[in-house]
Scaffold this motif. Structure first.
Motif, PDB file in Angstrom:
ATOM      1  N   SER A 140      41.908  38.158  45.504  1.00 53.01           N
ATOM      2  CA  SER A 140      43.250  38.097  46.089  1.00 53.01           C
ATOM      3  C   SER A 140      43.177  37.831  47.596  1.00 53.01           C
ATOM      4  O   SER A 140      44.197  37.817  48.273  1.00 53.01           O
ATOM      5  CB  SER A 140      44.005  39.407  45.815  1.00 53.01           C
ATOM      6  OG  SER A 140      43.366  40.481  46.470  1.00 53.01           O
ATOM      7  N   ASP A 141      41.967  37.603  48.110  1.00 59.34           N
ATOM      8  CA  ASP A 141      41.771  37.389  49.548  1.00 59.34           C
ATOM      9  C   ASP A 141      41.124  36.023  49.816  1.00 59.34           C
ATOM     10  O   ASP A 141      39.941  35.840  49.526  1.00 59.34           O
ATOM     11  CB  ASP A 141      40.881  38.513  50.102  1.00 59.34           C
ATOM     12  CG  ASP A 141      40.540  38.322  51.576  1.00 59.34           C
ATOM     13  OD1 ASP A 141      41.118  37.415  52.220  1.00 59.34           O
ATOM     14  OD2 ASP A 141      39.685  39.075  52.073  1.00 59.34           O
ATOM     15  N   PRO A 142      41.908  35.074  50.344  1.00 58.82           N
ATOM     16  CA  PRO A 142      41.387  33.712  50.581  1.00 58.82           C
ATOM     17  C   PRO A 142      40.117  33.682  51.439  1.00 58.82           C
ATOM     18  O   PRO A 142      39.216  32.876  51.185  1.00 58.82           O
ATOM     19  CB  PRO A 142      42.544  33.015  51.308  1.00 58.82           C
ATOM     20  CG  PRO A 142      43.763  33.754  50.890  1.00 58.82           C
ATOM     21  CD  PRO A 142      43.333  35.180  50.700  1.00 58.82           C
ATOM     22  N   ALA A 143      40.032  34.564  52.446  1.00 59.78           N
ATOM     23  CA  ALA A 143      38.847  34.588  53.309  1.00 59.78           C
ATOM     24  C   ALA A 143      37.612  35.013  52.516  1.00 59.78           C
ATOM     25  O   ALA A 143      36.521  34.460  52.694  1.00 59.78           O
ATOM     26  CB  ALA A 143      39.075  35.526  54.490  1.00 59.78           C
ATOM     27  N   SER A 144      37.777  35.986  51.627  1.00 59.98           N
ATOM     28  CA  SER A 144      36.683  36.459  50.783  1.00 59.98           C
ATOM     29  C   SER A 144      36.208  35.343  49.846  1.00 59.98           C
ATOM     30  O   SER A 144      35.007  35.163  49.631  1.00 59.98           O
ATOM     31  CB  SER A 144      37.133  37.677  49.969  1.00 59.98           C
ATOM     32  OG  SER A 144      36.123  38.081  49.081  1.00 59.98           O
ATOM     33  N   ILE A 145      37.152  34.584  49.308  1.00 60.32           N
ATOM     34  CA  ILE A 145      36.822  33.469  48.408  1.00 60.32           C
ATOM     35  C   ILE A 145      36.032  32.396  49.158  1.00 60.32           C
ATOM     36  O   ILE A 145      35.021  31.896  48.674  1.00 60.32           O
ATOM     37  CB  ILE A 145      38.106  32.868  47.790  1.00 60.32           C
ATOM     38  CG1 ILE A 145      38.720  33.872  46.801  1.00 60.32           C
ATOM     39  CG2 ILE A 145      37.803  31.547  47.091  1.00 60.32           C
ATOM     40  CD1 ILE A 145      40.055  33.446  46.212  1.00 60.32           C
TER      41      ILE A 145
END
Length: 224
Positions: free
Chosen positions: A71-76
């Motif tokens: 749910s976290d674009p930065a993590s992806i």
């Protein structure tokens, strides 16, 4: 199910620390010709909820645990960079979007916040994962001969649910789980959109309904 026909060099499974995700990781590691790399995405690789994964990784050098919050674009983005680094010049054959959440709200007490959280994880997550890992999936497709789409070449598999079936309102009386159902209907459409959009790149996109499985989410009442 027999994974005997499947020949993949690399696979990434999201939500891999328990339930279906962990089961899939174990399947891949136990294959006669296991993948060169199995990437297991989970929120907190160092936490106690990932203990089973850590134990597996200590026995299998081809298992790489990746920090991943879908749910976290930065993590992806960070996860995609990390996987790309590990793969060197080769691509990713198989992306399995398995991470999912459910809340047991009824129709009457569903809220904006809960609905949004479930949709973000279950539907937007797989969309963003597809975007971020597209270059690696494309690379895998280009590296495979022939034009036939297959899971051994390059594929996105989205873990859906019969709970998202409009025709069969499965176990409605026991659990309305409105947000979950809506997120899975949307995931099915996302899969169709990905299938149309990524076909030209040689990437197969499918949604799977795994059945009611004995997991934390599915409880011990599961059939498989």
């Amino acid at each position: 199910s027999d994974m005997g026909e499947l020949r993949v060099c690399s696979v990434l499974v999201t939500g891999a620390n328990r339930g279906i995700g962990l089961g899939l990781v174990r399947h891949f590691l136990a294959m006669t010709n296991p993948p060169k790399w199995v990437f297991a995405g989970c929120r907190d690789p160092k936490g106690e909820r990932a203990q089973k994964l850590q134990n597996l990784a200590s026995k299998h050098p081809n298992l790489v645990i990746i920090t991943l919050e879908v749910s976290d674009p930065a993590s992806i983005k960070a996860a995609a960079a990390r996987v790309g680094e590990q793969l060197g010049g080769s691509g990713l054959n198989l992306l399995i979007n398995n991470a999912g959440v459910v809340n047991l709200n009824t129709l009457d007490n569903e809220t904006l916040e809960d609905m949004t959280q479930v949709y973000t994880t279950n539907t937007v997550g797989p969309l963003l994962m597809g975007q971020a890992f597209l270059p690696l999936l494309k690379k895998a497709a280009q590296g495979s001969p022939g034009s036939v789409l297959s899971c051994s070449k390059a594929a996105i598999v989205n873990m859906s649910s019969i709970g998202g079936s409009i025709q069969e309102l499965y176990l409605w009386d026991q659990a309305n789980v409105v947000s979950y159902r809506c997120s899975k209907v949307a995931l099915n459409m996302l899969t169709k959109c990905q299938s149309q959009g990524y076909r030209e790149h040689g990437i197969l996109c499918v949604a799977l309904h795994p059945g009611w499985v004995q997991t934390d989410m599915g409880s011990a009442a599961g059939h498989t």
